[in-house]
Motif scaffolding. Structure first.
Motif, PDB file in Angstrom:
ATOM      1  N   SER A  32       0.859  -1.176   0.000  1.00 28.04           N
ATOM      2  CA  SER A  32       0.000   0.000   0.000  1.00 28.04           C
ATOM      3  C   SER A  32       0.895   1.225   0.000  1.00 28.04           C
ATOM      4  N   ILE A  33       0.632   2.147  -0.903  1.00 31.09           N
ATOM      5  CA  ILE A  33       1.397   3.393  -0.951  1.00 31.09           C
ATOM      6  C   ILE A  33       0.623   4.442  -0.167  1.00 31.09           C
ATOM      7  N   GLY A  34       1.144   4.776   1.006  1.00 23.99           N
ATOM      8  CA  GLY A  34       0.460   5.714   1.885  1.00 23.99           C
ATOM      9  C   GLY A  34       0.776   7.151   1.539  1.00 23.99           C
ATOM     10  N   ILE A  35      -0.214   8.004   1.713  1.00 23.43           N
ATOM     11  CA  ILE A  35      -0.044   9.444   1.533  1.00 23.43           C
ATOM     12  C   ILE A  35      -0.409  10.112   2.850  1.00 23.43           C
ATOM     13  N   ASN A  36       0.549  10.820   3.445  1.00 25.32           N
ATOM     14  CA  ASN A  36       0.369  11.433   4.755  1.00 25.32           C
ATOM     15  C   ASN A  36       0.175  12.939   4.618  1.00 25.32           C
ATOM     16  N   LEU A  68       4.401  17.168  -3.118  1.00 26.30           N
ATOM     17  CA  LEU A  68       3.578  15.950  -3.149  1.00 26.30           C
ATOM     18  C   LEU A  68       3.647  15.295  -4.517  1.00 26.30           C
ATOM     19  N   GLU A  69       3.509  16.088  -5.575  1.00 29.61           N
ATOM     20  CA  GLU A  69       3.565  15.527  -6.922  1.00 29.61           C
ATOM     21  C   GLU A  69       4.940  14.930  -7.217  1.00 29.61           C
ATOM     22  N   ASP A  70       5.992  15.660  -6.855  1.00 34.09           N
ATOM     23  CA  ASP A  70       7.354  15.171  -7.118  1.00 34.09           C
ATOM     24  C   ASP A  70       7.610  13.861  -6.383  1.00 34.09           C
ATOM     25  N   GLU A  71       7.219  13.789  -5.121  1.00 29.78           N
ATOM     26  CA  GLU A  71       7.447  12.579  -4.336  1.00 29.78           C
ATOM     27  C   GLU A  71       6.651  11.403  -4.881  1.00 29.78           C
ATOM     28  N   LEU A  72       5.418  11.654  -5.270  1.00 25.59           N
ATOM     29  CA  LEU A  72       4.574  10.567  -5.771  1.00 25.59           C
ATOM     30  C   LEU A  72       5.122  10.027  -7.089  1.00 25.59           C
ATOM     31  N   ARG A  73       5.515  10.911  -7.981  1.00 21.87           N
ATOM     32  CA  ARG A  73       6.098  10.465  -9.248  1.00 21.87           C
ATOM     33  C   ARG A  73       7.391   9.684  -9.002  1.00 21.87           C
ATOM     34  N   ILE A 121      -3.429  13.441  -6.749  1.00 19.28           N
ATOM     35  CA  ILE A 121      -3.013  12.042  -6.613  1.00 19.28           C
ATOM     36  C   ILE A 121      -3.661  11.189  -7.701  1.00 19.28           C
ATOM     37  N   GLY A 122      -4.953  11.412  -7.925  1.00 17.32           N
ATOM     38  CA  GLY A 122      -5.661  10.654  -8.952  1.00 17.32           C
ATOM     39  C   GLY A 122      -5.092  10.883 -10.335  1.00 17.32           C
ATOM     40  N   GLU A 123      -4.773  12.129 -10.656  1.00 20.53           N
ATOM     41  CA  GLU A 123      -4.229  12.455 -11.974  1.00 20.53           C
ATOM     42  C   GLU A 123      -2.866  11.805 -12.194  1.00 20.53           C
ATOM     43  N   GLU A 159     -14.618   9.637  -8.827  1.00 25.13           N
ATOM     44  CA  GLU A 159     -14.290   9.789 -10.242  1.00 25.13           C
ATOM     45  C   GLU A 159     -13.082   8.942 -10.637  1.00 25.13           C
ATOM     46  N   TYR A 160     -12.162   8.756  -9.688  1.00 30.78           N
ATOM     47  CA  TYR A 160     -10.968   7.962  -9.959  1.00 30.78           C
ATOM     48  C   TYR A 160     -11.119   6.518  -9.492  1.00 30.78           C
ATOM     49  N   GLY A 161     -12.362   6.086  -9.296  1.00 28.83           N
ATOM     50  CA  GLY A 161     -12.626   4.704  -8.916  1.00 28.83           C
ATOM     51  C   GLY A 161     -12.281   4.378  -7.484  1.00 28.83           C
ATOM     52  N   GLY A 162     -12.183   5.407  -6.641  1.00 31.52           N
ATOM     53  CA  GLY A 162     -11.758   5.210  -5.261  1.00 31.52           C
ATOM     54  C   GLY A 162     -12.882   4.828  -4.323  1.00 31.52           C
ATOM     55  N   GLU A 163     -12.492   4.575  -3.082  1.00 26.76           N
ATOM     56  CA  GLU A 163     -13.464   4.243  -2.054  1.00 26.76           C
ATOM     57  C   GLU A 163     -13.007   4.775  -0.703  1.00 26.76           C
ATOM     58  N   VAL A 164     -13.962   4.883   0.200  1.00 29.44           N
ATOM     59  CA  VAL A 164     -13.725   5.386   1.556  1.00 29.44           C
ATOM     60  C   VAL A 164     -13.696   4.213   2.522  1.00 29.44           C
TER      61      VAL A 164
END
Length: 284
Positions: A32-36, A68-73, A121-123, A159-164
């Protein structure tokens, strides 16, 4: 020297990044890739089983979206094209990204720019090809779902197929105060849960533990089942219910009073929940 990533190591610093961290998740069943978002260790609840050190009351700080974008990429590229799995000694069966999970060291929906962060994150994950093959998950206590800015984020998540994954550890006022130190009422939390389920696919996640040798009381169990019956009567659809117990040491003052709830108790409750028509998973 290589590190070993395990289900009991959820350190937010293991990858050396501010916002992004890897987890071998029991509930997700893989990487799982966590986002804090809550890099200040701030939350509006104080759950007695919380593993966050130096937890403080408050909200997520302002987001550095470029970082955030740089780290995720960077991290996604390392997992997909680098030697991440080898460096962290990930077993072959877990060498797949199961999900991207917005979670971290506090309540993520307290971020003011919550919807924008979900969108970013979704993009990025869609562009790189992680979504929609992997899941996109928000792990939340649900306390702020009644706020329009949070609802906007849940709509983006859908929209990005996510869930809660909506935390609901107790259906009694006393239990909520004891376990979550939550000021929000049971009824308000239930309304937010049903609202979440209408905005985005939602699973209930419930941490059950043995607090000071009390086990799972009949009062707590019956209140929880009554809550689920109310959801059925309101014709609200949940994707499922995840029951689990503590796996890692709490960093809260009550830590010495906490023990795992027995697998027998978890499975017995799961069986009763299934009789109400819900899909249930149990993690120990």
């Amino acid at each position: 020297m290589a590190s070993t990533l395990t289900t009991i190591n959820h350190s937010r610093d293991v990858a050396g990044l501010k916002y992004v961290y890897p987890v071998l998740s029991r509930r997700a069943g893989g990487l799982s890739i966590g986002i804090n978002f809550n890099t200040n260790n701030a939350c509006n609840w104080r759950c007695v089983y919380c593993q966050v050190p130096d937890l403080q009351a408050g909200a997520a700080p302002e987001m550095d979206f470029q970082l955030l974008e740089d780290e995720l990429r960077f991290f996604l590229d390392d997992v997909l094209n680098g030697n991440f799995y080898e460096r962290f000694l990930i077993p072959d069966g877990n060498r797949v990204i199961k999900d991207i999970a917005i979670s971290g060291n506090g309540e993520p929906t307290s971020l003011k720019e919550f919807a924008s962060a979900v969108t970013l994150i979704g993009e990025v994950a869609t562009e790189i090809g992680v979504l929609p093959q992997s899941s996109f998950v928000l792990i939340t206590n649900g306390s702020l779902v009644h706020q329009p800015r949070v609802q906007a984020g849940l709509k983006k998540l859908k929209e990005y197929g996510g869930e809660v994954w909506f935390k609901f550890d107790s259906a009694t006022e006393a239990g909520r105060r004891l376990i979550n130190n939550a000021k929000q009422s049971y009824q308000a939390s239930l309304e937010n849960l049903m609202l979440s389920a209408r905005l985005c696919p939602t699973r209930l996640q419930t941490c059950l533990l043995d607090y000071d040798k009390r086990g799972l009381s009949e009062e707590e169990k019956q209140a929880y089942l009554a809550m689920l019956k109310t959801i059925n009567k309101k014709h609200v659809s949940l994707k499922g219910i995840m029951l689990y117990t503590i796996a890692r040491p709490s960093m809260q003052p009550e830590a010495a009073l906490l023990e795992k709830l027995s697998v027998e108790s978890l499975n017995a409750l799961a069986d009763e929940i299934r009789l109400l028509g819900f899909d249930v998973s149990v993690s120990v």
